[in-house]
Design a protein around this motif. Structure first.
Motif, mmCIF file in Angstrom:
data_model
loop_
_atom_site.group_PDB
_atom_site.id
_atom_site.type_symbol
_atom_site.label_atom_id
_atom_site.label_comp_id
_atom_site.label_asym_id
_atom_site.label_seq_id
_atom_site.Cartn_x
_atom_site.Cartn_y
_atom_site.Cartn_z
ATOM 1 N N LEU A 94 40.410 73.505 10.522
ATOM 2 C CA LEU A 94 40.627 73.655 11.877
ATOM 3 C C LEU A 94 41.053 72.352 12.551
ATOM 4 C CD1 LEU A 94 37.470 75.804 13.231
ATOM 5 C CD2 LEU A 94 39.796 76.525 12.678
ATOM 6 N N ASP A 95 40.645 71.151 12.124
ATOM 7 C CA ASP A 95 40.921 70.105 12.806
ATOM 8 C C ASP A 95 42.116 69.228 11.959
ATOM 9 O OD1 ASP A 95 38.926 69.811 10.734
ATOM 10 O OD2 ASP A 95 38.298 67.826 11.523
ATOM 11 N N GLY A 96 42.600 70.057 11.059
ATOM 12 C CA GLY A 96 43.842 69.612 10.082
ATOM 13 C C GLY A 96 43.562 68.722 8.870
ATOM 14 N N ALA A 97 44.365 69.151 7.863
ATOM 15 C CA ALA A 97 44.198 68.243 6.624
ATOM 16 C C ALA A 97 45.346 68.681 5.900
ATOM 17 C CB ALA A 97 42.909 68.651 5.917
ATOM 18 N N PRO A 98 45.948 67.594 5.128
ATOM 19 C CA PRO A 98 47.215 67.662 4.380
ATOM 20 C C PRO A 98 47.182 69.094 3.460
ATOM 21 C CG PRO A 98 46.648 65.364 4.481
ATOM 22 C CD PRO A 98 45.515 66.171 4.956
ATOM 23 N N GLY A 99 48.059 70.009 3.461
ATOM 24 C CA GLY A 99 48.279 70.950 2.576
ATOM 25 C C GLY A 99 47.553 72.385 2.933
ATOM 26 N N HIS A 100 46.867 72.210 4.226
ATOM 27 C CA HIS A 100 46.095 73.221 4.737
ATOM 28 C C HIS A 100 46.694 73.663 5.918
ATOM 29 C CE1 HIS A 100 43.006 72.950 1.554
ATOM 30 N NE2 HIS A 100 43.292 71.760 1.681
ATOM 31 N N PRO A 101 46.679 74.961 6.485
ATOM 32 C CA PRO A 101 46.992 75.307 7.915
ATOM 33 C C PRO A 101 45.740 74.680 8.849
ATOM 34 C CG PRO A 101 46.311 77.253 6.620
ATOM 35 C CD PRO A 101 46.480 76.030 5.510
#
Length: 531
Positions: free
Chosen positions: A145-152
């Motif tokens: 939800l709050d963002g991480a590389p490689g993930h929506p």
């Protein structure tokens, strides 16, 4: 048979989304729906509905809808409401996962529920990724939800600006959520709760619990738990109250948020009630806004309830329910000042109950003189009772009889006035601070220790009268163990709330001829030791 003292209600034949938001008054659109207790950020009903629709649209664009299960591993933050209701809006099924679970436990629930998508947050991503990797779920299907590389991220999905899909399903049979419960015994099982189950329970709560529009509700009870899911995330929003979220319990932060955000209703579990009654820090905060403290998830002692009521100058009530009943079946209504606070109150509308002798199965007679009946197992029937356990017809048949009576495993009494009290528990499940702890899970972990020959786990009471897991351990011949090493071993393999808190070494675990652990013998041993 005991009927609710309230008139039956009509349960609308609609989805959860339609029931909660379909009749929203345009004048309320700009009222606060969610307030982040930590930051103070406000999400209005208008913003929430827009986010829910766009999240549902993003899911539909990825081919997700009716027949799909999406897992949610997330603490109480405002975005949880967007995700949860977006999943239901898309016609998919949400399985909510305990934020304290280990990667092994997360993977087990994902696999059992058939979930191939997982929604989480950065702090929980290591466990989520480990579980996803174990099951071959790709990173693009793990939403952070709050963002991480490689993930929506949530911003990515909402930013697509998609509209919600048109979906069609039967609310009476379509499974909305799959929370996990151990039921009366054994390992956790997926509880199939339909849209009708959830709609019914909110409607029943609306007719009984006095929460009103404009109230501010502190949401510290986890949304992944059925209590937080139905009573906070659904009921409070349907009442057009504002939910003030807390991602985890910390007493000082809890008191600060109540004071600064002027919370009027506190839905709690008994350990929080203990703190409100006894902790000196409570006197440092202005809690004058609090009108009602409502306890659930585990039994609340009547004397403790009176202490809280006296200290805060508020009304204290409690209710009763199970994951398998969506969850609420009994409450003490706010206006029933005549009811003993240690009782669980009366049945919700459209709910029936029986008290049966666990040996004969016969209904226990209720005295006419106002005294309590003899104790017996509590059985429940109503529109909030689950459809069954996922892929477990055997467990469903054990819990739910052909006439629709759900066997709670709890021993209760009832008066002629329909006031119920829980007095014991047939089932093995331990309630630690409102969390379910299955003895079978801990016993399996204990038996994995090379120096443990046998083990059994029951609930015992700590100094505050709250239930904690206790292990009875038989040590392998020629080996040595101490209490601390046993507790440390278990702690490495389970979530924090599942830790063993007390250890006793014994020569032999009492068992029946068929090999079943005789927990009643261990409980009798405990009672004798306490004198």
């Amino acid at each position: 048979m005991v009927h609710s003292p309230s008139p039956d209600i009509d349960v609308p034949d609609v989805s959860v989304h339609e029931y909660l938001f379909g009749g929203l008054d345009p004048a309320a659109l700009d009222d606060a729906a969610l307030i982040d207790g930590t930051s103070g950020a406000v999400t209005t009903y208008r913003q929430l509905l827009g986010q829910v629709d766009r999240f549902a649209g993003a899911l539909a664009a990825r081919g997700l809808g009716v027949g799909d299960v999406i897992a949610v591993l997330c603490p109480n933050v405002p975005a949880f409401a967007t995700v949860f209701h977006g999943i239901l809006r898309a016609g998919a099924t949400a399985t909510t996962i305990n934020s304290l679970y280990t990667p092994e436990e997360i993977a087990a629930q994902l696999e059992d529920a058939g979930a191939r998508w997982l929604v989480t947050v950065t702090p929980l991503l290591p466990g989520a990724s480990a579980a996803a990797d174990r099951l071959g779920i790709p990173a693009e299907q793990v939403v952070v939800l709050d963002g991480a590389p490689g993930h929506p991220s949530l911003a990515d999905l909402l930013g697509e600006g998609r509209t919600a899909p048109d979906v069609s399903f039967d609310p009476a049979t379509h499974v909305a959520v799959l929370p996990y419960s151990s039921g009366t015994t054994g390992l956790p099982k997926g509880v199939m709760l339909t849209h009708r189950n959830l709609v019914a329970n909110v409607a029943q709560c609306r007719a009984t619990i006095g929460l009103a529009e404009g109230d501010r509700v502190l949401a510290v009870l986890p949304f992944f738990h059925i209590y937080g899911m139905t009573v906070l995330l659904n009921f409070a929003l349907r009442q057009r109250a504002a939910l003030v979220t807390m991602p985890r319990f910390d007493l000082a932060e809890f008191l600060r948020i109540v004071s600064e955000h002027r919370a009027t209703w506190l839905f709690v579990a008994p350990p929080i009630a203990v703190a409100l009654a006894k902790h000196p820090m409570v006197d440092e905060f202005d809690l004058s806004s609090v009108k009602v403290v409502f306890s659930g998830a585990a039994p609340l002692d009547g004397a403790l309830a009176e202490l809280v009521a006296s200290r805060l100058g508020c009304t204290v009530c409690q209710g009763y329910g199970m994951t398998e009943t969506s969850p609420v079946t009994h409450v003490i209504p706010v206006d029933r000042t005549d009811l003993d606070r240690s009782s669980i109150g009366v049945l919700l509308p459209s709910t029936e109950a029986r008290i049966v002798d666990p040996e004969s199965g016969d209904d226990v007679q209720v005295p006419d003189d106002g005294t309590a009946s003899a104790p017996g197992e509590l059985l429940i029937r109503g529109p909030q009772v689950m459809a069954g356990y996922l892929n477990r017809p055997d467990a469903t048949a054990d819990m739910l009889d052909p006439d629709g009576w759900l066997h709670t495993g709890d021993v209760a009494t009832v008066t002629a006035d329909g006031v119920f009290r829980i007095v014991d528990r047939l089932k093995e499940l331990i309630k630690y601070k409102g969390y379910q702890v299955a003895p079978a899970v801990l016993e399996a972990v204990l038996l994995g220790h090379p120096a443990i020959a046998d083990a059994a786990v029951i609930g015992t009471l700590d100094a505050d009268g709250q239930e904690v897991p206790k292990a009875f351990v038989v040590v392998q011949a020629g080996q040595s163990l101490d209490e601390e090493s046993v507790m440390s071993f278990v702690a490495e393999h389970v979530a924090p709330h599942e830790k063993v808190r007390v250890v006793e070494f014994i020569e032999q675990v009492p068992k029946s001829a068929s090999g079943k652990i005789l927990r009643k013998d261990l409980r009798a041993r405990e009672a004798a030791a306490r004198g």
